[in-house]
Design an enzyme around this catalytic site. Sequence first.
Site, PDB file in Angstrom:
ATOM      1  CG  ASP A   1     -19.182  -7.054   9.861  1.00  0.00           C
ATOM      2  OD1 ASP A   1     -18.311  -7.115  10.745  1.00  0.00           O
ATOM      3  OD2 ASP A   1     -20.358  -6.694  10.081  1.00  0.00           O
TER       4      ASP A   1
ATOM      5  CB  CYS B   1     -16.428  -7.686  15.986  1.00  0.00           C
ATOM      6  SG  CYS B   1     -16.941  -9.327  15.511  1.00  0.00           S
TER       7      CYS B   1
ATOM      8  CG  PHE C   1     -18.633 -12.899   7.065  1.00  0.00           C
ATOM      9  CD1 PHE C   1     -18.661 -14.184   7.595  1.00  0.00           C
ATOM     10  CD2 PHE C   1     -17.493 -12.471   6.392  1.00  0.00           C
ATOM     11  CE1 PHE C   1     -17.553 -15.024   7.472  1.00  0.00           C
ATOM     12  CE2 PHE C   1     -16.386 -13.303   6.262  1.00  0.00           C
ATOM     13  CZ  PHE C   1     -16.407 -14.574   6.793  1.00  0.00           C
TER      14      PHE C   1
ATOM     15  NE  ARG D   1     -26.056  -1.255   9.483  1.00  0.00           N
ATOM     16  CZ  ARG D   1     -25.881  -1.943  10.620  1.00  0.00           C
ATOM     17  NH1 ARG D   1     -25.173  -3.054  10.632  1.00  0.00           N
ATOM     18  NH2 ARG D   1     -26.404  -1.540  11.754  1.00  0.00           N
TER      19      ARG D   1
ATOM     20  CG  ASP E   1     -24.634 -14.697   7.091  1.00  0.00           C
ATOM     21  OD1 ASP E   1     -24.061 -13.696   7.559  1.00  0.00           O
ATOM     22  OD2 ASP E   1     -24.943 -15.691   7.788  1.00  0.00           O
ATOM     23  CB  SER E   2     -22.905 -19.720   6.953  1.00  0.00           C
ATOM     24  OG  SER E   2     -22.792 -19.057   8.194  1.00  0.00           O
TER      25      SER E   2
HETATM   26  N1  SAH Z   1     -22.455  -7.216   8.504  1.00  0.00           N
HETATM   27  C1  SAH Z   1     -23.575  -7.643   9.292  1.00  0.00           C
HETATM   28  C2  SAH Z   1     -23.156  -8.381  10.552  1.00  0.00           C
HETATM   29  C3  SAH Z   1     -22.302  -9.610  10.332  1.00  0.00           C
HETATM   30  S1  SAH Z   1     -22.225 -10.655  11.720  1.00  0.00           S
HETATM   31  C4  SAH Z   1     -24.479  -6.446   9.588  1.00  0.00           C
HETATM   32  O1  SAH Z   1     -24.093  -5.295   9.357  1.00  0.00           O
HETATM   33  O2  SAH Z   1     -25.589  -6.660  10.061  1.00  0.00           O
HETATM   34  C5  SAH Z   1     -21.360 -12.040  11.131  1.00  0.00           C
HETATM   35  C6  SAH Z   1     -22.153 -12.975  10.222  1.00  0.00           C
HETATM   36  O3  SAH Z   1     -21.277 -13.993   9.758  1.00  0.00           O
HETATM   37  C7  SAH Z   1     -23.323 -13.703  10.867  1.00  0.00           C
HETATM   38  O4  SAH Z   1     -24.476 -13.396  10.158  1.00  0.00           O
HETATM   39  C8  SAH Z   1     -22.999 -15.217  10.691  1.00  0.00           C
HETATM   40  O5  SAH Z   1     -24.151 -15.970  10.334  1.00  0.00           O
HETATM   41  C9  SAH Z   1     -22.049 -15.182   9.558  1.00  0.00           C
HETATM   42  N2  SAH Z   1     -21.089 -16.279   9.450  1.00  0.00           N
HETATM   43  C10 SAH Z   1     -20.347 -16.830  10.430  1.00  0.00           C
HETATM   44  N3  SAH Z   1     -19.479 -17.737   9.894  1.00  0.00           N
HETATM   45  C11 SAH Z   1     -19.694 -17.749   8.560  1.00  0.00           C
HETATM   46  C12 SAH Z   1     -19.112 -18.449   7.468  1.00  0.00           C
HETATM   47  N4  SAH Z   1     -18.109 -19.309   7.647  1.00  0.00           N
HETATM   48  N5  SAH Z   1     -19.586 -18.205   6.231  1.00  0.00           N
HETATM   49  C13 SAH Z   1     -20.597 -17.322   6.037  1.00  0.00           C
HETATM   50  N6  SAH Z   1     -21.160 -16.604   7.027  1.00  0.00           N
HETATM   51  C14 SAH Z   1     -20.718 -16.829   8.272  1.00  0.00           C
END
Ligand code: SAH
Length: 394
Positions: A297, A337, A225, A209, A247-248
């Site tokens: 991510d 990940c 995400f 980040r 994000d979803s």
């Molecule tokens: N980048 C973030 C962590 C991401 S974790 C950070 O630094 O804090 C992955 C994320 O993807 C989660 O918040 C989850 O809610 C989201 N997610 C999972 N499947 C998804 C989809 N199909 N569309 C949008 N978001 C999604």
Amino acid sequence: MITLKKGREKSLRRRHPWVFSGAIERVAGNPAAGDTVEIRDASGKPLALAAYSPKSQIRARVWTFDSSAVVDSSFLRERIRKAIELRQAFPAARHTNALRLIHGESDGLPGLVVDRYADVLVAQFLAVGVERWRDEILDLLKELSSCEAIFERSDAEVRKLEGLQPRTGFARGNRNASRCPIVEHGLNFRVDVEQGQKTGFFLDQRENRQRVRALAAGREVLDAFCYTGGFAIAAAAGGAKRVSAVDSSADAIQIAKENLAANPLPAERMEFAQADVFKHLRVLRDLGARYDLIVLDPPKFAPTAAQAKNAARAYKDINLLAFKLLAPGGLLATFSCSGGVPMDLFQSIVAGAAADADADAKIIERFGAAADHPVALEFPEGDYLKGLLVVRSA
Ligand code: SAH
């Protein structure tokens, strides 16, 4: 006592901490789940002391390769003390009050994860060995970290493989668990340790980040995400022209907005959308949108190698769309990940995505997890987070 089949002691000799059920010739003495058992090779030579897990394919997890050791509270105290001491030496300890204090096998505590969010610890007991010592471990954590409150998030799926029921709630002390305030490189975040994903925050991405923050000045940024806005807020703090984050999860977006409000940042330059990234990227493509910096991510598509094929398809899809949205000279910070997707496979997926998008691109940096998520050399399974910073040719 566990005796291994002939020739099946090799991985233990390399100090890998897992004994799979298929390697076992016989189990003597009828040990219970979590009991400490001695592991011997086929000739009867002692190899290790391990926690016995009768339900799991990982039938035993090694505590120590010193068979004369005693696994007890003072043994655990030493392991926990060392793990905490290691973190105190990291530069990150001066830049944040949120760190992973214990990273399972790589800290010699198989199945135990402990994250510190300011004065609250979040603990996950993910294997029967640490579950057996739960009370002792909780007391030691409290004593050695000086944190009064410990929230337990033993609700990860992997507990089922160990035959353990989920358990959540304060195990020691009490706090407002839904909004623990932390500071990371001068930025304020609120962590929902009660309901948030994993233990509430993705500490492994801390330094990445910070990298995105350093690259964001003047750029149109897309954070896909975004969870609670970690990369988006870092980009805004780095002087991004605009940041769109998606994000979803409605809960994650709600906290992302609170996180934005908790920092002196230009809110008019940020937008958070609740949407499925797979669909949202297509909408943006059809609109002809362009970004100078995209962060991808996604969640773990492939926890193990068995799911790698489907995961590869998903990674390819989002990376292909990202390349289409990337302006010439633009940067893509793309992550995986998934333990089941190693760096070389991930890199070839990203290369395929660039080719299919007809984008000429180069890797200029590689990312991994922050130092408070160490990977013991004998335990490559601990190396799950990987990422590439790619620049699209102008
Ligand atoms: N980048 C973030 C962590 C991401 S974790 C950070 O630094 O804090 C992955 C994320 O993807 C989660 O918040 C989850 O809610 C989201 N997610 C999972 N499947 C998804 C989809 N199909 N569309 C949008 N978001 C999604």
